[in-house]
Write an enzyme that holds these catalytic residues in place. Sequence first.
Site, PDB file in Angstrom:
ATOM      1  N   HIS A  66     -15.847  -3.207   5.162  1.00 25.90           N
ATOM      2  CA  HIS A  66     -14.805  -3.037   6.195  1.00 25.90           C
ATOM      3  C   HIS A  66     -15.391  -2.892   7.593  1.00 25.90           C
ATOM      4  CE1 HIS A  66     -11.753  -2.688   3.163  1.00 25.90           C
ATOM      5  NE2 HIS A  66     -12.217  -1.545   2.687  1.00 25.90           N
TER       6      HIS A  66
ATOM      7  N   ASP B 147     -14.492  -5.816  -4.644  1.00 28.55           N
ATOM      8  CA  ASP B 147     -13.895  -4.530  -4.270  1.00 28.55           C
ATOM      9  C   ASP B 147     -12.386  -4.736  -4.191  1.00 28.55           C
ATOM     10  OD1 ASP B 147     -14.786  -1.757  -2.600  1.00 28.55           O
ATOM     11  OD2 ASP B 147     -12.823  -2.575  -2.042  1.00 28.55           O
TER      12      ASP B 147
ATOM     13  N   HIS C  49     -10.312  -3.774  -2.151  1.00 29.57           N
ATOM     14  CA  HIS C  49      -9.826  -3.984  -0.775  1.00 29.57           C
ATOM     15  C   HIS C  49     -10.386  -5.278  -0.192  1.00 29.57           C
ATOM     16  CE1 HIS C  49      -9.900   0.491  -1.385  1.00 29.57           C
ATOM     17  NE2 HIS C  49      -8.681   0.371  -0.872  1.00 29.57           N
TER      18      HIS C  49
ATOM     19  N   ASP D 290     -13.647  -0.210  -7.252  1.00 30.17           N
ATOM     20  CA  ASP D 290     -12.346   0.450  -7.110  1.00 30.17           C
ATOM     21  C   ASP D 290     -11.199  -0.377  -7.674  1.00 30.17           C
ATOM     22  OD1 ASP D 290     -12.777  -1.306  -5.032  1.00 30.17           O
ATOM     23  OD2 ASP D 290     -12.493   0.172  -3.434  1.00 30.17           O
TER      24      ASP D 290
HETATM   25  C1  X5A Z   1     -15.015   0.547   0.808  1.00 29.55           C
HETATM   26  C2  X5A Z   1     -13.633   0.971   0.456  1.00 29.55           C
HETATM   27  C3  X5A Z   1     -11.527   1.854   1.182  1.00 29.55           C
HETATM   28  C4  X5A Z   1     -10.877   2.410   2.384  1.00 29.55           C
HETATM   29  C5  X5A Z   1      -9.512   2.944   2.033  1.00 29.55           C
HETATM   30  C6  X5A Z   1      -8.914   3.689   3.174  1.00 29.55           C
HETATM   31  N1  X5A Z   1     -12.865   1.417   1.453  1.00 29.55           N
HETATM   32  N2  X5A Z   1      -7.644   4.248   2.816  1.00 29.55           N
HETATM   33  O1  X5A Z   1     -13.258   0.914  -0.696  1.00 29.55           O
HETATM   34 ZN    ZN Z   2     -12.537  -0.700  -1.672  1.00 31.24          ZN
END
Ligand code: X5A
Ligand code: ZN
Length: 661
Positions: free
Chosen positions: A148, A188, A190, A281
């Site tokens: 991110h 991941d 996200h 995740d």
């Molecule tokens: C690297 C990662 C997640 C951020 C979530 C914020 N970041 N709510 O998994």
């Molecule tokens: Zn993530």
Amino acid sequence: MEVGDGVDSESKSQRRVGLLYDERMCKHSTPDGEPHPENPDRIKVIWNKLQAASIPQRCVLLDAKEAEDKHILAVHSQNHVNLIKNISSKQFDSRRNRIASKLNSIYLNEGSSEAAYLAAGSAIEVTERVAKGEVDSAVAIIRPPGHHAEEDEAMGFCLFNNVAIAASYLLNEKPELLIKKILIVDWDVHHGNATQKMFWKDPRVLFFSVHRHEFGTFYPATDDGFYTMIGEGPGSGYNINVPWENSQCGDADYFAVWEHILLPVTKEFNPDLIIVSAGFDAAIGDPLGGCRITPHGYSVMLKKLMNFADGKIVLALEGGYNFESIAKSMLACVEVLLEDKPILGSSVAYPFESTWRVIQAVRKKLSAYWPSLADELPEELTNRKAPPAVYVPNSSSDSEAEEDDESQKVSEHLEEVLQDIIEPLSKLKVAESNQDHAACNSNTWRSELSKVDIWYAAFGSNLWLKRLLCYIEGGQVDGLQKPCVGSVDKTSPKEIMWKTFPYRLFFGREFSLSWGPGGVAFLDPESNSQDKTYICLYRITLEQFNDLLVQENHEGYVMSSPLFDLTALNSVTVEEPHSLQVRLEKGWYRNVVYLGKEHDIPILTMTCTPSEIEGFKSGEHALCAPAINYANMIVRGLVEGKQLSQEEAMAYIQEASTKGL
Ligand code: X5A
Ligand code: ZN
């Protein structure tokens, strides 16, 4: 999927796998010790898990290194580098929290800077070792995560974009290593927003991200993760997003994406190296992700990628917030990297309808760039889908642990919960690469095995015909927690007969998804004149027996080839009960035992493995009285089968569940 010739240790050679972990990356933590999902214990539990499995001894241990500014500057601004460099120093003590609070989902402390430099430098280190061929593949257990982290902004628990820094380093600084094309696979949960931007116009990097998106409502909650974002200029077509429309995607969904998007594109792109932005995740049990990839799922996903880039593959940790899930998932991955052997099994759950929709949209959008995506998927394939996911609203909470109510129970009964999402008997070959298995026609083995009769020897709930018929015809009797899908051939048993055998019936396991809390029945097929087990023999085909095996053993299987075939049956040379070869790695009833013959037809039963029986005997595995609804099935079977009265049947079960082994 692929099934080897068993676990012949001669045939599996060890590969050199680089492994990097450094406790200094634990120094990045919340300033006042407040709980946070992205915490130092994440990498500690992964490391401990690998140690407990004696993994480090089998790997080439690599040393963490701090990244050099000039290498970070390939993807980050000077401004951002300065900030991260200095943020942990005394001069920032008074401003640090305020700076963090202005950023999106970021905390900072005295250890953040060092950890960030180590994470980025370690990503470079492992990637370079793989590029040089010093190791075949490598794993970097690093934090803070990176994908991110934008050019000029830390966000989403990420400070530097470790993977992007490593990829740029090879492409820009090490041309002599001849890594000219890099595939980044971001699994991941996200979207890898920053990695996408960093290589947006760069055809040397194919960025692929599969993530929850939900039309731009899931973190980082922008349209950037949509499938329409394909790159620009020379980078057009070199950015691929697979945006989930709902939570709860699991192995079947990911396998389908691999099969119908990622693998064909990877083949065409022909990368020199693959870097996985390996967040865990999307693993089952993750409190933020709400998806359901199993460790097995990760190993299959990884294994498939190892067929490319000469096996040059790097895993760099990103997110992942359930300790047990991330540790198990990472372990599964390292084992795949280490062992040159096929992986047994695959998911038999169906992908969601939404998954097929997204896959089709992605393929259409990118077909001009990747001809292998041009064909429309057959309806026969896309018609096979799971019922829609139960809607779970996204948590609006930013960085505190977000929890779907389903997520908490998962770790306790991981195996059982998996059952929930598995629909056995899919004939769908989502998990298989069509090249590998062109020759493997499921109709061939089915028709062959449908001609062979066996006696299936039931001693548990299948004693009750109605319950057994669920496994043949599909359906659900009272007391069963979920319906069965049934066999492909729904013909009823041709003959039924009862016999008693001098074997021991016992009950173990504390919980099953079929029956809820309470044990289930096993047979110890060691003869003992003291023991007597009632067994119902059903004359069914060997094909049906295979369908039974799958349903009894809830490990995901696409049965493109039988678990128990004629070769296994023909291996019987003595009449004494003995275990036969079955291609199942998991499951409570994966031991097929030959129990002799009746009217010249072999009798087969399924029970736990000999070593599990030993475990029950030694007390390593606890015995457990049967679940009440499960016991009722057995009683009904014995009563309706006219073997025992109600009272006798209950006493029989009572004895079997109380007597020591
Ligand atoms: C690297 C990662 C997640 C951020 C979530 C914020 N970041 N709510 O998994
Ligand atoms: Zn993530």
